[in-house]
Scaffold this motif. Structure first.
Motif, PDB file in Angstrom:
ATOM      1  N   LEU A   1       1.505  10.103  -5.129  1.00 64.52           N
ATOM      2  CA  LEU A   1       0.178   9.705  -5.597  1.00 64.52           C
ATOM      3  C   LEU A   1      -0.944  10.158  -4.664  1.00 64.52           C
ATOM      4  CD1 LEU A   1       1.063   6.093  -6.831  1.00 64.52           C
ATOM      5  CD2 LEU A   1       1.118   8.244  -8.097  1.00 64.52           C
TER       6      LEU A   1
ATOM      7  N   ARG B   1     -12.098   1.592   5.671  1.00 66.25           N
ATOM      8  CA  ARG B   1     -10.936   2.408   5.270  1.00 66.25           C
ATOM      9  C   ARG B   1     -11.001   2.617   3.778  1.00 66.25           C
ATOM     10  NH1 ARG B   1      -5.857  -1.214   7.163  1.00 66.25           N
ATOM     11  NH2 ARG B   1      -4.772   0.253   5.798  1.00 66.25           N
TER      12      ARG B   1
ATOM     13  N   LEU C   1      -2.007   8.904  -1.843  1.00 63.98           N
ATOM     14  CA  LEU C   1      -2.829   7.861  -1.228  1.00 63.98           C
ATOM     15  C   LEU C   1      -2.788   8.007   0.294  1.00 63.98           C
ATOM     16  CD1 LEU C   1      -1.856   4.900  -3.549  1.00 63.98           C
ATOM     17  CD2 LEU C   1      -4.066   6.050  -3.416  1.00 63.98           C
ATOM     18  N   PRO C   2      -3.878   7.614   0.953  1.00 64.66           N
ATOM     19  CA  PRO C   2      -3.935   7.806   2.415  1.00 64.66           C
ATOM     20  C   PRO C   2      -2.933   6.925   3.150  1.00 64.66           C
ATOM     21  CG  PRO C   2      -6.010   6.869   1.559  1.00 64.66           C
ATOM     22  CD  PRO C   2      -5.110   7.041   0.393  1.00 64.66           C
ATOM     23  N   ALA C   3      -2.455   7.416   4.290  1.00 65.65           N
ATOM     24  CA  ALA C   3      -1.506   6.650   5.106  1.00 65.65           C
ATOM     25  C   ALA C   3      -2.216   5.469   5.751  1.00 65.65           C
ATOM     26  CB  ALA C   3      -0.916   7.554   6.174  1.00 65.65           C
ATOM     27  N   GLU C   4      -1.435   4.458   6.093  1.00 60.91           N
ATOM     28  CA  GLU C   4      -1.966   3.346   6.893  1.00 60.91           C
ATOM     29  C   GLU C   4      -2.342   3.901   8.270  1.00 60.91           C
ATOM     30  OE1 GLU C   4      -1.487  -0.303   6.681  1.00 60.91           O
ATOM     31  OE2 GLU C   4      -0.690  -0.370   4.655  1.00 60.91           O
ATOM     32  N   PRO C   5      -3.311   3.289   8.924  1.00 61.06           N
ATOM     33  CA  PRO C   5      -3.567   3.694  10.313  1.00 61.06           C
ATOM     34  C   PRO C   5      -2.290   3.460  11.126  1.00 61.06           C
ATOM     35  CG  PRO C   5      -5.224   2.132   9.525  1.00 61.06           C
ATOM     36  CD  PRO C   5      -4.169   2.201   8.480  1.00 61.06           C
TER      37      PRO C   5
ATOM     38  N   LYS D   1      -1.062   0.133  -2.378  1.00 54.61           N
ATOM     39  CA  LYS D   1      -0.159   1.277  -2.536  1.00 54.61           C
ATOM     40  C   LYS D   1       1.116   0.865  -3.265  1.00 54.61           C
ATOM     41  CE  LYS D   1       0.026   3.963   1.284  1.00 54.61           C
ATOM     42  NZ  LYS D   1      -0.105   4.238   2.751  1.00 54.61           N
ATOM     43  N   HIS D   2       1.641  -0.295  -2.899  1.00 56.45           N
ATOM     44  CA  HIS D   2       2.886  -0.717  -3.541  1.00 56.45           C
ATOM     45  C   HIS D   2       2.669  -1.048  -5.019  1.00 56.45           C
ATOM     46  CE1 HIS D   2       5.458  -1.604   0.258  1.00 56.45           C
ATOM     47  NE2 HIS D   2       4.916  -0.408   0.248  1.00 56.45           N
TER      48      HIS D   2
ATOM     49  N   ARG E   1       8.358   2.737  -1.872  1.00 60.37           N
ATOM     50  CA  ARG E   1       7.013   2.595  -2.451  1.00 60.37           C
ATOM     51  C   ARG E   1       5.976   3.330  -1.586  1.00 60.37           C
ATOM     52  NH1 ARG E   1       8.989  -2.778  -3.518  1.00 60.37           N
ATOM     53  NH2 ARG E   1       9.270  -3.040  -5.759  1.00 60.37           N
ATOM     54  N   ASN E   2       6.156   3.273  -0.282  1.00 54.99           N
ATOM     55  CA  ASN E   2       5.245   4.038   0.585  1.00 54.99           C
ATOM     56  C   ASN E   2       5.359   5.528   0.305  1.00 54.99           C
ATOM     57  OD1 ASN E   2       4.400   1.730   1.841  1.00 54.99           O
ATOM     58  ND2 ASN E   2       5.492   2.098   3.767  1.00 54.99           N
TER      59      ASN E   2
ATOM     60  N   ALA F   1       3.706   6.320  -2.937  1.00 56.19           N
ATOM     61  CA  ALA F   1       2.252   6.189  -2.837  1.00 56.19           C
ATOM     62  C   ALA F   1       1.652   7.370  -2.071  1.00 56.19           C
ATOM     63  CB  ALA F   1       1.890   4.871  -2.155  1.00 56.19           C
TER      64      ALA F   1
ATOM     65  N   GLY G   1      -7.326   2.479  -0.844  1.00 57.47           N
ATOM     66  CA  GLY G   1      -6.013   3.009  -1.204  1.00 57.47           C
ATOM     67  C   GLY G   1      -5.081   3.172  -0.019  1.00 57.47           C
ATOM     68  N   SER G   2      -5.573   2.932   1.206  1.00 63.01           N
ATOM     69  CA  SER G   2      -4.669   3.007   2.361  1.00 63.01           C
ATOM     70  C   SER G   2      -4.029   1.657   2.662  1.00 63.01           C
ATOM     71  CB  SER G   2      -5.420   3.525   3.595  1.00 63.01           C
ATOM     72  OG  SER G   2      -6.376   2.569   4.035  1.00 63.01           O
ATOM     73  N   PHE G   3      -4.444   0.605   1.952  1.00 62.56           N
ATOM     74  CA  PHE G   3      -3.817  -0.705   2.155  1.00 62.56           C
ATOM     75  C   PHE G   3      -2.482  -0.767   1.421  1.00 62.56           C
ATOM     76  CE2 PHE G   3      -8.240  -1.699   3.116  1.00 62.56           C
ATOM     77  CZ  PHE G   3      -8.097  -2.436   4.288  1.00 62.56           C
ATOM     78  N   GLN G   4      -1.477  -1.212   2.162  1.00 60.98           N
ATOM     79  CA  GLN G   4      -0.138  -1.180   1.585  1.00 60.98           C
ATOM     80  C   GLN G   4      -0.018  -2.064   0.342  1.00 60.98           C
ATOM     81  OE1 GLN G   4       3.214  -2.527   4.064  1.00 60.98           O
ATOM     82  NE2 GLN G   4       4.035  -0.478   3.807  1.00 60.98           N
TER      83      GLN G   4
ATOM     84  N   GLU H   1      10.632  -1.017  -0.054  1.00 64.89           N
ATOM     85  CA  GLU H   1       9.280  -0.990   0.499  1.00 64.89           C
ATOM     86  C   GLU H   1       8.935   0.409   1.022  1.00 64.89           C
ATOM     87  OE1 GLU H   1      11.515  -3.424   0.940  1.00 64.89           O
ATOM     88  OE2 GLU H   1      10.439  -4.859  -0.301  1.00 64.89           O
TER      89      GLU H   1
END
Lengths: 392, 375
Positions: A373, B252, A375-379, B261-262, A365-366, A369, B255-258, A362
């Protein structure tokens, strides 16, 4: 001067002319091989290498097949993680002190990173190192430490400043596993054996010259280690049909009575996946020959874990009644890390660790990503908060 | 062996990519998909002649570039990335390779015309032909005293061809396309539609005495199709990434949702594997120019690399296109967005030259994983 294939071959010939592998004691042979720059050719001269392109290592390995070798399973952490980190961040003195016995196997290394409260979120780790003159005093608990019971040294990340955000307050050390206050306890796993340990550090005093990199720069140094770890786990050079695939295909070929159409279809699926993963790893190593491991290594590690689990699971299922058995649950400490050893039941259980050790699938994959790739980070709740104020 | 791209290959890629960016943007392909499905004659002329793509696989003494499958693969990556409606795969790879393998004066003369892009050719076989299903030759067309009679369905690239290479009665014939009846049928793939080709006492010149060159051409086509699928999948991933970074929901970027992303990390890895497999096939085909399909002795390595690439890349391209659609949400279902062209091509490519399942089945022999014993 760039060292090419011919030059490496010439080096190996000259080395073998001076050191007869049949007549030289194995350790002397390995020491001499290191001194001849044939340990890891891409390392600098004087540190076991020739400053040659990394891909020329295969020339050396081919030429030295059948000569005394070190135990790669036992030395995996030293070779795959400690060595590249020491090379990148160590002082000249540290490189000269540590690299040779690390490579020859005289000194085994282990890794003191994960903690009971800091797994995927490694940067939140709580082991403290407090400066005391020319020394650091370390207190804390580490876990999932392969080989700690026979390791001479460890790579250690500890918190040196709790008042800054978590990534900034870390420092990277080499830990003397013989220092007073280091206690190693076996940690029994689902396989029945203890390959891993818990390590308790109580008032362990480390001289400042065992620090690797600057104070507060531990996260950056650890990143280099982890990238190398993922390449070490996922990017080991493989032959077609090797690794976990070798076990199940051998069973398939030798035991026609076990074959069914359903298993055949699933085996062919996995065979293809294993082959494209092998090719992806080979391509990654070609790219690596030109530079340092990037986040792409995380992908191969991810695929490797999935495959090992699927293949080992299929083999247990395929064996039917034999799959109901297990070779031995006796509690014992293992001397080496071996994903493929013992029986199918062991392989199935051990493979479960492949998607956890060295970064869970997991987290990988972060990483892919966000770092590959874009992609923006989670808050996040832990940004710009001093470590000591984080909920735990 | 190398799975990386050489400098020469990167230069060729850049030339093709520039041409396509200029002449073949997605909006133009979409516009042409209904008015002239599968055809952009001007673009093909530029690619074939100016860049010299038509002659890549043709030996230098016949006016070609004497390049290899590796270079052709790079062109196909770019054509896949643009779903370009040009007959490179059908003419410059498959028909050309059949003629290269025929040898002989008649074939050599035709190759001279193909090399400079004067002539465009197509193999008169169904695009759905599996390279493994040729132990019994296709019986669709029969030859009698130099006259061909019969019908072949689902032929790709026939609409753009001046020359058809036709398997008939166990041999290969060259036929002027103008002498046959080529009817393009409404096709799933808007950028490479298939046609029904009818011969009715049509004159044909013999160019090959048996079907071995046809098998070699199908293997070459299948192996290099993987590179087209790779380019297509790469476009789908890049387009999806751009979208999920832009598109906001719940305040948001999605693309920031995991969860997304996965999925995208897994898709990226599938494409990393596809790239390695496609390069592996191109490299194997390039190193053993004489090798063909599985039944040719000593060609096991090539056949294996082709089967692996096709077993993986066909599925990967479809998956990439399907993920692209799903992650675009409602926008992805509209005709206006070009991604449906990619989905349609990907799905047709999955069937072309053997399905992923056909290639996996072939690996039972190639990788020595025998099927269950009969009960």
């Amino acid at each position: 001067m760039t060292v090419d294939e011919t030059a490496v071959e010439e080096r190996v010939r000259a080395f073998l002319a001076r050191h007869d592998p049949a007549a030289t004691p194995p350790l002397d042979f390995l020491r001499a091989r290191f001194d001849a720059g044939l340990a890891w050719v891409h390392f600098p001269e004087g540190l076991g290498g020739l400053g040659a392109p990394r891909e020329l290592q295969s020339v050396v390995e081919r030429a030295l097949t059948g000569t005394p070798q070190h135990d790669v399973g036992r030395l995996a952490i030293g070779l795959g993680m400690a060595a590249p980190t020491i090379l990148a961040f160590g002082t000249e003195e540290q490189k000269r002190r540590f690299l040779r016995p690390l490579w020859t196997g005289e000194e085994v290394w282990c890794q003191l990173f994960s903690e009971p409260g800091a797994g995927s979120d490694l940067a939140t780790l709580a082991t403290r190192a407090v400066r005391d003159g020319d020394e650091w005093v370390v207190d804390g608990q580490k876990v999932w430490t392969s080989g700690a019971h026979f390791a001479r040294w460890a790579i250690l990340v500890a918190r040196t400043d709790p008042d800054v955000p978590k990534h900034q307050g870390l420092t990277y050390f080499v830990c003397d596993m013989r220092a007073p206050g280091v206690e190693v306890r076996p940690l029994r796993q689902i396989t029945g054996e203890a390959e891993f340990n818990e390590v308790f550090l109580t008032g362990v005093r480390l001289p400042d010259d065992l620090r690797l990199g600057a104070v507060g720069d531990g996260w950056r140094v650890a990143q280099a280690t982890l990238m190398n770890e993922r390449v070490a786990i996922g990017g080991a050079p493989g032959r077609r049909g090797g690794g976990m695939l070798a076990e199940i295909t051998e069973t398939w070929r030798n035991r026609p009575e076990l074959r069914t159409h359903d298993l055949h279809r699933r085996l062919l699926d996995l065979w293809v996946e294993a082959e494209v993963t092998r090719l992806a790893g080979a391509r990654l190593r070609e790219q690596l020959a030109a530079g340092a491991p990037g986040p792409e290594g995380s992908g191969v590690k991810l695929a490797f874990a999935r495959l090992n689990q699927a293949l080992s699971g299929l083999e247990v299922e395929m064996r039917r009644e034999e799959g109901l058995l297990y070779d031995d649950w006796t509690f014992r400490r293992s001397e080496s890390v071996d994903f493929f050893g013992r029986g199918p039941g062991y392989r199935y259980l051990r493979a479960k660790g492949n998607s956890i050790e060295g970064g869970t699938s997991e987290i990988l994959r972060n990483i892919i990503a966000e770092r590959v790739l874009g992609l923006p980070a989670e808050p996040r709740a832990d940004k710009n908060v001093p470590w000591k104020d984080l909920p735990r | 062996m190398t799975l990386l791209y050489s400098e020469v290959e990167e230069e060729l890629r850049a030339a093709v990519r520039d041409l396509l960016a200029d002449r073949c943007p997605p909006a133009a392909v979409l516009a042409g998909a209904e008015s002239a499905p599968g055809r952009d004659a001007e673009l093909w002329k530029a690619l074939a002649r100016d860049i010299g793509a038509a002659g890549l696989l043709i030996p230098e003494d016949l006016g070609g570039a004497g390049a290899s499958a590796r270079e052709a693969a790079v062109v196909l990556e770019e054509l896949g990335r643009a779903v370009a409606p040009v007959p490179f795969l059908t003419s410059a790879v498959m028909a050309t390779w059949a003629l290269v393998r025929c040898g002989g004066d008649a074939a050599r003369e035709l190759l001279g015309e193909l090399a400079v892009g004067e002539t465009t050719a197509a193999l008169a076989v169904s695009l759905a032909t599996s390279p493994y299903a040729l132990s019994t030759p296709p019986a669709a067309v029969r030859a009698e005293a130099g006259r061909l009679t019969g019908r072949v369905t689902a032929v790709a690239g026939a609409d753009a061809a001046d020359l058809l290479i036709v398997p008939a009665s166990g041999a290969l014939y060259a036929v002027d396309a103008a002498d046959a009846v080529v009817e393009v049928v409404t096709s799933l793939d808007l950028t490479r539609p298939v046609a029904m080709v009818t011969f009715d006492g049509t004159p044909g010149r013999p160019v090959g005495a048996d079907l071995a060159p046809l098998r070699a051409a199908l293997a070459m086509g299948a192996g290099l199709l993987a590179s087209e699928q790779l380019g297509l999948a790469e476009w789908c991933l890049a387009t999806t990434l751009a979208h999920v970074k832009e598109r906001h929901q719940f305040a948001r970027p999605i693309g920031s949702f995991q969860a997304l992303k996965h999925r995208l990390a897994d898709l990226w890895m599938e494409i990393v594997q596809a790239r390695a497999a496609a390069r592996g096939a191109a490299d194997a085909l390039a190193r053993t120019p004489g090798a063909g399909a599985a039944d040719e002795g000593g060609a096991g390595e090539v056949a294996l690399a082709v089967a692996v690439a096709q077993a993986w890349c066909g599925t990967a391209a479809v998956h990439a296109a399907e993920e692209c659609l799903q992650l675009h949400g409602g926008i992805g279902m509209t005709w206006e967005h070009p991604l449906h062209l990619y989905l349609k091509r990907a799905k047709a490519d999955e069937i072309a030259l053997g399905t992923p399942g056909d290639h996996r089945d072939a690996l039972a022999d190639l990788a020595d994983l025998p099927a269950p014993l009969p009960a």
